[in-house]
Motif scaffolding. Structure first.
Motif, PDB file in Angstrom:
ATOM      1  N   TRP A  82      -7.929  -1.446  -5.994  1.00 57.32           N
ATOM      2  CA  TRP A  82      -8.234  -0.006  -5.927  1.00 57.32           C
ATOM      3  C   TRP A  82      -9.250   0.435  -6.981  1.00 57.32           C
TER       4      TRP A  82
ATOM      5  N   ARG B 276       1.131   4.028  -2.833  1.00 49.23           N
ATOM      6  CA  ARG B 276       0.897   5.432  -2.473  1.00 49.23           C
ATOM      7  C   ARG B 276       2.043   6.312  -2.992  1.00 49.23           C
TER       8      ARG B 276
ATOM      9  N   ASP C 269      -7.171   6.524  -1.933  1.00 46.36           N
ATOM     10  CA  ASP C 269      -6.497   5.735  -0.897  1.00 46.36           C
ATOM     11  C   ASP C 269      -5.179   6.367  -0.479  1.00 46.36           C
TER      12      ASP C 269
ATOM     13  N   ASP D 137      -6.209   8.888   1.954  1.00 47.54           N
ATOM     14  CA  ASP D 137      -6.593   8.269   3.225  1.00 47.54           C
ATOM     15  C   ASP D 137      -5.341   7.893   4.028  1.00 47.54           C
TER      16      ASP D 137
ATOM     17  N   ARG E 216       0.837  -1.201   0.000  1.00 46.72           N
ATOM     18  CA  ARG E 216       0.000   0.000   0.000  1.00 46.72           C
ATOM     19  C   ARG E 216       0.876   1.258   0.000  1.00 46.72           C
TER      20      ARG E 216
END
Lengths: 214, 214
Positions: B65, B30, B74, B77, B26
């Motif tokens: 996603w 990102r 995301d 987030d 993740r």
């Protein structure tokens, strides 16, 4: 305080716009730029689109505006050439509340909000659009000098209060919600922004370094 | 107050991120999304780019996603899942000034400013990015509850003062300059934003309907 968002109505036959053919061409091009920005965003706006939509030849557009950046900057300059004056309600609180309401109302109607929103978005991608936007607001804030001068005269604001800072203070919380935190704005948010700015004015937060702070 | 803008450093060999492989994936995704947003903007960001840059297979990205909008949301987030707490300097004025300085400093360094700026720009084009941005700031403003609770306890703010409104008031004039009027921000602008908010707090502009207004 808002960007003039309405494309000017097409000239009706027999009427002449002030400035004649050149001004008509500029307005037609501006309208095409606004429509293009709203429909496709800055990354999707092309000189070809503006030419087709405005009926002005591509060669003319390139010669006179240089390209997309110049077209957007000029459309913004033209938006600033209006006759907007700040509210004059008889009290500073009334004026600031009216100013805040203007911002909320300008963005409440999606059709009216589309063009100013597209300009603000374009400034993320075009330095010239950013410069034009800065020029637009500098001029708007300067016009608010009259509002503050009246307030100082009435004893509602300290002498030396910076009109641009007050205009910014009233608008900022609303634009911040609209374009950064993406929160809704309404009449209550407008009133809070105006009343907070008023309290700060009274406390001398926007007055020049030395003079009387409350 | 600012968006966490630093991509997390790549894990050094032998270290384990909390959460293990899923969390590492993740974070890698990102970082790729941030780099892509900064380099190409939202309109230029593709799942292919994120796959290549992160080393995570395209199929996995789509499955987990959904696509570009989900990837950006995301990443935002994840930016909100940090340990930021509001300043605690011992006085409301000190806290608000520190908060304002954080905003100015976050955007003073172009490298640090790039990611939060890209998120704010993406929200113009993606409803899901806008929702994620709203969620990010809602959570940030909620954390400022502690700052206001301390101020109320010290008698520096009226009971019932809305922490989110105060946090918004401090940040808004700076974000407004940065992303709407395209004016520069500096330490003086930060101080003015903080002191204006303080004056409004004292006057009860952010207190609930009834309680003591100054």
């Amino acid at each position: 305080m808002q960007l003039s968002s309405q494309p000017s109505p097409p000239p009706t036959p027999g009427t002449r716009r002030p400035g004649g053919r050149t001004a008509r061409t500029r307005a037609a091009v501006r309208d095409a730029v606004l429509t293009g920005l709203v429909e496709h965003g800055y990354p999707g706006l092309t000189v070809e689109y503006v030419a087709e939509r405005s009926g002005v030849h591509k060669t003319t557009l390139y010669r006179r505006w240089g390209g997309v950046e110049g077209l957007v900057a000029d459309a913004l300059d033209l938006a600033g050439e209006d006759s907007w004056t700040p509210p004059d309600t008889g009290s500073l609180q009334g004026d600031l509340r009216a100013l805040a309401r203007e911002v909320v109302e300008a963005f409440a109607d999606p059709a009216a909000a589309a063009a100013p929103t597209a300009f603000i978005a374009a400034a993320f991608q075009s330095e010239r659009a950013a410069d034009a936007l800065r020029g637009f607001y500098t001029e708007r804030f300067a016009r608010c000098g009259a509002l503050i001068a009246r307030a100082v005269e009435r004893g509602e604001a300290p002498a030396g209060t910076d009109a641009a800072a007050v205009a910014r203070a009233v608008s900022a919380p609303l634009y911040f919600r609209l374009f950064v935190t993406r929160e809704p704005v309404d009449a209550a948010a407008a009133e809070q922004a105006a009343d907070a700015a008023l309290a700060a004015v009274r406390a001398g937060a926007y007055a020049a370094a030395e003079p009387e702070r409350a």
